[in-house]
Design an enzyme around this catalytic site. Structure first.
Site, PDB file in Angstrom:
ATOM      1  N   TYR A 137      40.211  15.264  40.233  1.00  0.00           N
ATOM      2  CA  TYR A 137      39.589  16.603  40.146  1.00  0.00           C
ATOM      3  C   TYR A 137      38.069  16.535  40.045  1.00  0.00           C
ATOM      4  CZ  TYR A 137      44.301  17.154  38.114  1.00  0.00           C
ATOM      5  OH  TYR A 137      45.638  17.094  37.837  1.00  0.00           O
ATOM      6  N   GLY A 140      48.123  23.541  26.174  1.00  0.00           N
ATOM      7  CA  GLY A 140      48.221  22.088  26.259  1.00  0.00           C
ATOM      8  C   GLY A 140      46.867  21.475  25.979  1.00  0.00           C
ATOM      9  N   CYS A 150      41.152  -1.296  43.445  1.00  0.00           N
ATOM     10  CA  CYS A 150      40.565  -1.565  44.760  1.00  0.00           C
ATOM     11  C   CYS A 150      40.456  -0.332  45.636  1.00  0.00           C
ATOM     12  CB  CYS A 150      41.364  -2.655  45.443  1.00  0.00           C
ATOM     13  SG  CYS A 150      41.312  -4.133  44.447  1.00  0.00           S
ATOM     14  N   ARG A 158      41.770  11.736  36.055  1.00  0.00           N
ATOM     15  CA  ARG A 158      41.119  13.037  36.249  1.00  0.00           C
ATOM     16  C   ARG A 158      39.826  12.976  37.068  1.00  0.00           C
ATOM     17  NH1 ARG A 158      39.533  16.149  32.830  1.00  0.00           N
ATOM     18  NH2 ARG A 158      40.446  17.998  33.772  1.00  0.00           N
TER      19      ARG A 158
HETATM   20  N1  LLP Z   1      52.197  26.347  31.044  1.00  0.00           N
HETATM   21  C1  LLP Z   1      52.432  26.049  32.330  1.00  0.00           C
HETATM   22  C2  LLP Z   1      53.513  26.722  33.031  1.00  0.00           C
HETATM   23  C3  LLP Z   1      51.608  25.101  32.984  1.00  0.00           C
HETATM   24  O1  LLP Z   1      51.839  24.819  34.262  1.00  0.00           O
HETATM   25  C4  LLP Z   1      50.559  24.470  32.273  1.00  0.00           C
HETATM   26  C5  LLP Z   1      49.699  23.474  32.922  1.00  0.00           C
HETATM   27  C6  LLP Z   1      50.388  24.802  30.914  1.00  0.00           C
HETATM   28  C7  LLP Z   1      51.217  25.754  30.342  1.00  0.00           C
HETATM   29  C8  LLP Z   1      49.312  24.176  30.076  1.00  0.00           C
HETATM   30  O2  LLP Z   1      48.040  24.491  30.525  1.00  0.00           O
HETATM   31  P1  LLP Z   1      46.759  24.076  29.675  1.00  0.00           P
HETATM   32  O3  LLP Z   1      46.799  24.871  28.393  1.00  0.00           O
HETATM   33  O4  LLP Z   1      46.853  22.627  29.381  1.00  0.00           O
HETATM   34  O5  LLP Z   1      45.612  24.412  30.514  1.00  0.00           O
HETATM   35  N2  LLP Z   1      46.367  17.708  35.283  1.00  0.00           N
HETATM   36  C9  LLP Z   1      45.404  18.789  35.243  1.00  0.00           C
HETATM   37  C10 LLP Z   1      45.936  20.009  34.528  1.00  0.00           C
HETATM   38  C11 LLP Z   1      47.215  20.553  35.103  1.00  0.00           C
HETATM   39  C12 LLP Z   1      47.773  21.742  34.364  1.00  0.00           C
HETATM   40  C13 LLP Z   1      49.143  22.057  34.822  1.00  0.00           C
HETATM   41  N3  LLP Z   1      49.821  23.121  34.134  1.00  0.00           N
HETATM   42  C14 LLP Z   1      44.113  18.287  34.631  1.00  0.00           C
HETATM   43  O6  LLP Z   1      44.020  17.102  34.274  1.00  0.00           O
HETATM   44  O7  LLP Z   1      43.125  19.029  34.533  1.00  0.00           O
END
Ligand code: LLP
Length: 421
Positions: free
Chosen positions: A320, A279, A346, A316
């Protein structure tokens, strides 16, 4: 590499000056680069095939940036989709992802969502627990189909840029243990409503060290081999997403080439199709959040840069403590100064960063939050009744509004009166 760069002293996205988009659409606004999305996808695919991975399924994790135009840009290159809700299945289908390239993950898929996905003909449901296996089996039988499933394993390996996005430790809610996976795989192969086709894992996000990934994937190889030696058919191994991107304050992420070489090592000797769920590495550096300076508020001890973007647009940093590089769109000369960069919402959490050294900025200037294409607009909200942030996609010298900013009337019209009020 991305396609946001200074040209003639002005930050551009591909051939479009960001200031022109701000003028036309207003701020705050997300801006995505098609060329960068395409490049990240092809770089990953070429690295994997170059390392000898045959015909990988690259199922873009829709949650990172679910805009249909973004998904469609990737689908045209052959991307599949990793989805975690009926809404995401619908988005992937609307963007033209063929169902046979859609993988459905997530710990709490409801009966309705499973039925929807099966009717749509998704390729694989990644089952995260025994109750979910039983549910998928029942729903599929009710529909008269046999669901292709993979068992999601929790490899008990810690990885990821932040505790809240680390998913691979045994105490997290995701997946089952290796021994449980073997038992469930054998059980699934005797159920009428499912056909187990593989195993899956995803250990975390923003991972910049290949070692924990390799450790997890080698364990997954062992699992595949054990299942096969028990006479069970295993056709697919889904290795999830998680590869980190450069945010400037984190260790440099591995190159796609090094990642692919690690994959080839960890899976050597296996005769299974490999799937990936990236992602962030596809979308993050393909997008910026463009915002305008509302005030520069000087206190005796601090200088606040008050923007028209807030935590509801980019969560973010608040969620985080994430670092996003902030760049002036039309940088002027002058000595850098320390700013606390804040939004108008706010609460104190609506602080993007403190003591950030930036070139001198004034009311009306534009700034861009870099590396905001993943988990940016995706996590935006209307908190403080701020209309949902719009999104723009650039291609070469053209741009299109791919999610318009709702009007205040649109926002209010979504609510319905209670009969007694
Ligand atoms: N596959 C599964 C089952 C997942 O839960 C996730 C992400 C991905 C793939 C994709 O992961 P990536 O390649 O994007 O690292 N909101 C957070 C990130 C949460 C990720 C959740 N799962 C942030 O802004 O850092």
């Amino acid at each position: 590499m991305n396609h946001f760069e200074l040209r003639d002293g002005e930050l551009h996205c591909e051939d479009v000056p960001l200031a022109r988009i701000a003028e036309a659409v207003g701020t705050p606004v997300y801006v995505y680069s098609s060329a960068t999305l395409e490049r990240h996808f092809t770089v990953l695919r070429d690295a994997l095939t170059g390392a000898g991975v045959r015909d990988p399924l690259i199922a873009y994790a829709v949650k990172a940036n679910p805009n249909i135009a973004v998904i469609r840009t990737l689908a045209r290159l052959g991307a599949g989709a990793d989805v975690v809700s009926e809404g995401e299945v619908r988005r992937a289908l609307a963007a033209g992802v063929p169902p046979e390239r859609i993988v459905f993950s997530g710990v709490g898929k409801t009966e309705g969502e499973i039925a929807f996905a099966l009717k749509a003909g998704v390729a694989e449901i990644n089952v995260e627990s025994e109750p979910e296996l039983d549910l998928v089996n029942r729903v599929a039988q009710d529909l008269g189909v046999r669901a292709e499933i993979a068992i999601r394993v929790n490899p008990d390996v810690g990885a990821g840029g932040h505790d809240k996005i680390s998913t691979g430790k045994a105490d997290s809610k995701f997946g089952v243990s290796f021994s449980e996976a073997e038992r469930l795989y054998a059980k699934a192969s005797n159920l009428a409503g499912v056909r187990p086709v593989g195993v899956a894992c995803h250990i975390g996000s923003q991972i910049t060290d290949l070692a924990p990934m390799e450790e997890a994937f080698v364990k997954m190889r062992g699992l595949v081999q054990r299942l096969q030696s028990e006479g069970l058919r295993v056709e697919r191994l889904d290795l999830g997403g998680g590869l980190g991107v450069p945010y400037f304050n984190q260790p440099e992420p591995p190159s796609p080439g090094d990642y692919a070489a690690m994959i080839a090592r960890a899976t050597s000797g296996l005769d299974v199709g490999l799937a990936f769920e990236p992602g962030r590495m596809i979308a993050a550096n393909a997008g910026v959040l463009l915002s305008r300076v509302v005030h520069v508020h000087q206190r005796p001890d601090r200088r606040f840069l008050v923007l028209d973007a807030a935590m509801n647009d980019l969560l973010r940093p608040a969620m985080y403590d994430a670092y996003h590089d902030i760049r002036p769109v039309n940088p002027r000369g002058g000595e850098a100064q320390a700013y606390d960069v804040v939004g108008p919402v706010c609460e104190t959490g609506d602080t993007f960063t403190r003591d950030r050294k930036l070139p001198p900025l004034a009311r009306g200037d534009l700034v861009a939050f870099m590396t905001a294409g993943a988990y940016g607009a995706a996590m935006s909200s209307e908190y403080n009744s701020r209309p949902l942030v719009p999104e723009v996609l650039v291609k070469g010298g053209e741009f299109a509004v791919v999610r318009p900013r709702p009007s205040y009337d649109d926002m209010l019209a979504r609510e319905t009166p209670a009969p007694w009020l």
